[in-house]
Design a protein around this motif. Structure first.
Motif, PDB file in Angstrom:
ATOM      1  N   GLU A  10       0.828  -1.206   0.000  1.00 51.49           N
ATOM      2  CA  GLU A  10       0.000   0.000   0.000  1.00 51.49           C
ATOM      3  C   GLU A  10       0.861   1.254   0.000  1.00 51.49           C
ATOM      4  O   GLU A  10       2.001   1.261   0.469  1.00 51.49           O
ATOM      5  CB  GLU A  10      -0.906   0.022   1.234  1.00 51.49           C
ATOM      6  CG  GLU A  10      -1.778  -1.201   1.408  1.00 51.49           C
ATOM      7  CD  GLU A  10      -2.665  -1.493   0.211  1.00 51.49           C
ATOM      8  OE1 GLU A  10      -2.924  -0.574  -0.588  1.00 51.49           O
ATOM      9  OE2 GLU A  10      -3.088  -2.652   0.074  1.00 51.49           O
ATOM     10  N   GLU A  11       0.285   2.334  -0.534  1.00 52.05           N
ATOM     11  CA  GLU A  11       0.940   3.636  -0.451  1.00 52.05           C
ATOM     12  C   GLU A  11       1.022   4.054   1.015  1.00 52.05           C
ATOM     13  O   GLU A  11       0.138   3.718   1.816  1.00 52.05           O
ATOM     14  CB  GLU A  11       0.139   4.682  -1.235  1.00 52.05           C
ATOM     15  CG  GLU A  11       0.123   4.475  -2.741  1.00 52.05           C
ATOM     16  CD  GLU A  11       1.462   4.777  -3.389  1.00 52.05           C
ATOM     17  OE1 GLU A  11       2.208   5.610  -2.833  1.00 52.05           O
ATOM     18  OE2 GLU A  11       1.750   4.175  -4.448  1.00 52.05           O
ATOM     19  N   ARG A  12       2.040   4.790   1.363  1.00 50.50           N
ATOM     20  CA  ARG A  12       2.156   5.253   2.745  1.00 50.50           C
ATOM     21  C   ARG A  12       1.098   6.323   3.030  1.00 50.50           C
ATOM     22  O   ARG A  12       0.887   7.218   2.224  1.00 50.50           O
ATOM     23  CB  ARG A  12       3.546   5.836   2.999  1.00 50.50           C
ATOM     24  CG  ARG A  12       4.639   4.788   3.036  1.00 50.50           C
ATOM     25  CD  ARG A  12       5.944   5.377   3.552  1.00 50.50           C
ATOM     26  NE  ARG A  12       6.973   4.349   3.611  1.00 50.50           N
ATOM     27  CZ  ARG A  12       7.114   3.505   4.620  1.00 50.50           C
ATOM     28  NH1 ARG A  12       6.287   3.565   5.648  1.00 50.50           N
ATOM     29  NH2 ARG A  12       8.065   2.589   4.611  1.00 50.50           N
ATOM     30  N   PRO A  13       0.447   6.242   4.179  1.00 54.01           N
ATOM     31  CA  PRO A  13      -0.476   7.314   4.571  1.00 54.01           C
ATOM     32  C   PRO A  13       0.298   8.615   4.782  1.00 54.01           C
ATOM     33  O   PRO A  13       1.524   8.598   4.966  1.00 54.01           O
ATOM     34  CB  PRO A  13      -1.060   6.810   5.898  1.00 54.01           C
ATOM     35  CG  PRO A  13      -0.847   5.329   5.884  1.00 54.01           C
ATOM     36  CD  PRO A  13       0.434   5.128   5.137  1.00 54.01           C
ATOM     37  N   CYS A  14      -0.406   9.722   4.768  1.00 53.37           N
ATOM     38  CA  CYS A  14       0.232  11.010   5.070  1.00 53.37           C
ATOM     39  C   CYS A  14       0.767  10.967   6.500  1.00 53.37           C
ATOM     40  O   CYS A  14       0.093  10.458   7.409  1.00 53.37           O
ATOM     41  CB  CYS A  14      -0.765  12.151   4.906  1.00 53.37           C
ATOM     42  SG  CYS A  14      -1.349  12.345   3.198  1.00 53.37           S
ATOM     43  N   SER A  15       1.947  11.505   6.719  1.00 52.80           N
ATOM     44  CA  SER A  15       2.619  11.382   8.012  1.00 52.80           C
ATOM     45  C   SER A  15       1.817  11.996   9.151  1.00 52.80           C
ATOM     46  O   SER A  15       1.957  11.576  10.308  1.00 52.80           O
ATOM     47  CB  SER A  15       4.009  12.021   7.945  1.00 52.80           C
ATOM     48  OG  SER A  15       3.913  13.395   7.614  1.00 52.80           O
ATOM     49  N   TYR A  16       0.955  12.968   8.839  1.00 45.82           N
ATOM     50  CA  TYR A  16       0.226  13.625   9.926  1.00 45.82           C
ATOM     51  C   TYR A  16      -0.760  12.701  10.632  1.00 45.82           C
ATOM     52  O   TYR A  16      -1.166  12.971  11.755  1.00 45.82           O
ATOM     53  CB  TYR A  16      -0.476  14.903   9.456  1.00 45.82           C
ATOM     54  CG  TYR A  16      -1.348  14.799   8.219  1.00 45.82           C
ATOM     55  CD1 TYR A  16      -2.549  14.096   8.222  1.00 45.82           C
ATOM     56  CD2 TYR A  16      -0.990  15.466   7.044  1.00 45.82           C
ATOM     57  CE1 TYR A  16      -3.350  14.037   7.097  1.00 45.82           C
ATOM     58  CE2 TYR A  16      -1.790  15.417   5.905  1.00 45.82           C
ATOM     59  CZ  TYR A  16      -2.965  14.700   5.937  1.00 45.82           C
ATOM     60  OH  TYR A  16      -3.776  14.646   4.822  1.00 45.82           O
ATOM     61  N   VAL A  17      -1.156  11.579  10.004  1.00 44.96           N
ATOM     62  CA  VAL A  17      -2.098  10.678  10.681  1.00 44.96           C
ATOM     63  C   VAL A  17      -1.446  10.028  11.896  1.00 44.96           C
ATOM     64  O   VAL A  17      -2.137   9.626  12.844  1.00 44.96           O
ATOM     65  CB  VAL A  17      -2.668   9.592   9.741  1.00 44.96           C
ATOM     66  CG1 VAL A  17      -3.343  10.216   8.539  1.00 44.96           C
ATOM     67  CG2 VAL A  17      -1.614   8.593   9.319  1.00 44.96           C
ATOM     68  N   TYR A  18      -0.109   9.903  11.877  1.00 42.51           N
ATOM     69  CA  TYR A  18       0.591   9.280  12.996  1.00 42.51           C
ATOM     70  C   TYR A  18       0.714  10.213  14.197  1.00 42.51           C
ATOM     71  O   TYR A  18       0.974   9.768  15.312  1.00 42.51           O
ATOM     72  CB  TYR A  18       1.994   8.846  12.580  1.00 42.51           C
ATOM     73  CG  TYR A  18       2.054   7.983  11.346  1.00 42.51           C
ATOM     74  CD1 TYR A  18       1.252   6.850  11.223  1.00 42.51           C
ATOM     75  CD2 TYR A  18       2.907   8.294  10.294  1.00 42.51           C
ATOM     76  CE1 TYR A  18       1.301   6.055  10.086  1.00 42.51           C
ATOM     77  CE2 TYR A  18       2.975   7.498   9.162  1.00 42.51           C
ATOM     78  CZ  TYR A  18       2.170   6.388   9.060  1.00 42.51           C
ATOM     79  OH  TYR A  18       2.228   5.599   7.936  1.00 42.51           O
ATOM     80  N   GLU A  19       0.554  11.494  13.979  1.00 42.26           N
ATOM     81  CA  GLU A  19       0.763  12.484  15.039  1.00 42.26           C
ATOM     82  C   GLU A  19      -0.487  12.700  15.892  1.00 42.26           C
ATOM     83  O   GLU A  19      -0.415  13.290  16.966  1.00 42.26           O
ATOM     84  CB  GLU A  19       1.193  13.815  14.415  1.00 42.26           C
ATOM     85  CG  GLU A  19       2.492  13.712  13.622  1.00 42.26           C
ATOM     86  CD  GLU A  19       2.740  14.937  12.749  1.00 42.26           C
ATOM     87  OE1 GLU A  19       1.940  15.908  12.848  1.00 42.26           O
ATOM     88  OE2 GLU A  19       3.714  14.942  11.990  1.00 42.26           O
ATOM     89  N   ARG A  20      -1.618  12.224  15.442  1.00 45.33           N
ATOM     90  CA  ARG A  20      -2.887  12.522  16.109  1.00 45.33           C
ATOM     91  C   ARG A  20      -3.106  11.644  17.330  1.00 45.33           C
ATOM     92  O   ARG A  20      -2.761  10.468  17.340  1.00 45.33           O
ATOM     93  CB  ARG A  20      -4.029  12.364  15.108  1.00 45.33           C
ATOM     94  CG  ARG A  20      -3.941  13.411  13.997  1.00 45.33           C
ATOM     95  CD  ARG A  20      -4.853  13.116  12.855  1.00 45.33           C
ATOM     96  NE  ARG A  20      -4.740  14.146  11.819  1.00 45.33           N
ATOM     97  CZ  ARG A  20      -5.178  14.007  10.575  1.00 45.33           C
ATOM     98  NH1 ARG A  20      -5.770  12.880  10.216  1.00 45.33           N
ATOM     99  NH2 ARG A  20      -5.033  14.978   9.703  1.00 45.33           N
TER     100      ARG A  20
END
Length: 351
Positions: free
Chosen positions: A192-202
């Motif tokens: 899969e494509e990597r999710p946007c990095s900001y999803v990990y910060e939430r």
């Protein structure tokens, strides 16, 4: 090396596993796992921990010499979590999804997370040791899978959580491996494509919400929370979410957050500009809540993508069934193509 450890631990797990009827129950996972003091010494050998294993049927179903696929998967999952946390001090990619102070105890061991800043929008807390949430995450993931209790709460992410629920019912042993991989590498698979990095910060687990008695959870947030709260699901979702969190945390959050971002980035979506699918929190404006509702919504195209990529990526059994009358005179082949085409969220807003 992360995947090597996971593959090594799951090498003896055969098949997808069968769920245990005795473990299926209505479960507020954050509350049950939040009733455990994860900072207590030797907590995993305590009577409280053993009582939880007994309730879920682990003690009766998983005995030496008679371990089924699900038992083996759970053991591989727990062993992997502890090995990985020792090997990688930076912790798992999705550690923030398991930072929560809603329960009787915090989800982290002492000194691994700082004080929650409720003045921030959304509230946030600095994490000093991402591996401080490991034991709580084992509890969260284990209970959500065994009890088959993923919940959307006050969000509109039911279509994205449907695959999680389906796998918990049909393939729980495989789901333990998938959840472990998602937690540590940040995507459902390396394909899969990597999710946007900001999803990990939430950090959805420190967003306050009002319970059925109109009291803020956690109570420490009461003085800071004077803002309006919006539900981002549809009318039925919202009526069922009264007195409940604004969105999932833990396994449920990372599953839908990764899926929505993977769908977007794999179809030309960008991580620049407006952050897609942000957290809901007290103080979110009406316009922001409307945009979030649109971000969370699934459709035929996203559901078909999720089924093909997450539920049955090899068998090719996923098919759409929909009412041809809804095409309203449009040729069926054109209607079907339109219904299964995905536009990136930020692009769709412009057309």
């Amino acid at each position: 090396e992360i995947l090597h450890i996971i593959n090594e631990e799951f090498a003896d797990v055969e098949g997808t596993g069968a769920s245990w009827k005795s473990a299926i129950m209505e479960d507020q996972t954050w509350q049950v796992c939040g009733a455990v003091d994860w900072s207590a010494p030797d907590i995993t050998h305590s009577s409280q921990y053993r009582a939880g294993e007994k309730q879920l049927g682990i003690l009766s179903n998983c005995k030496r010499g008679s371990m089924d696929s699900l038992c083996k998967a759970m053991a591989a999952f727990a062993n992997s979590m502890r090995r990985l946390s020792k090997k990688f001090p930076k912790g798992p990619q999705f550690y923030n999804a398991f930072v929560t102070n809603w329960g009787e105890y915090n989800s982290w061991v002492n000194d691994s997370v700082g004080e929650v800043n409720y003045a921030a929008l959304p509230p946030s807390a600095k994490v000093f040791d991402p591996n401080g949430i490991i034991e709580y995450a084992i509890c969260d993931i284990g209970r959500e899978i065994l009890t088959q209790s993923p919940k959307q709460y006050g969000s509109g992410v039911c279509s994205h959580l449907a695959t999680l629920d389906a796998l918990a019912v049909q393939s729980p042993a495989k789901l333990f491996e998938m959840a472990l991989r998602l937690l540590w590498i940040g995507r459902h698979s390396t394909h899969e494509e990597r999710p946007c990095s900001y999803v990990y910060e939430r950090q959805p687990g420190i967003v306050p919400w009002k319970n059925g008695h109109g009291k803020w959870v956690p109570t420490a947030a009461a003085d800071a929370m004077q803002a309006e709260v919006h539900c981002t699901g549809n009318a039925i979702d919202c009526s069922h979410s009264l007195g409940k969190p604004l969105q999932p945390i833990g396994l449920g959050y990372m599953w839908y957050a990764a899926a929505t971002s993977e769908i977007d980035t794999s179809h030309g979506g960008s991580c620049d500009g407006r952050e897609v699918n942000p957290l809901n929190y007290p103080g979110l404006s009406s316009d922001e809540a409307a945009a979030l509702t649109a971000d969370q919504a699934g459709d035929l195209a996203s559901m078909l993508w999720a089924c093909r990529h997450l539920t049955d990526p090899e068998g090719g059994s996923c098919r759409l069934r929909f009412n041809k009358g809804a095409c309203n005179g449009i040729p069926f082949h054109a209607c079907a193509k339109f219904s299964t085409s995905i536009l990136p969220k930020l692009y769709a807003e412009k057309v």
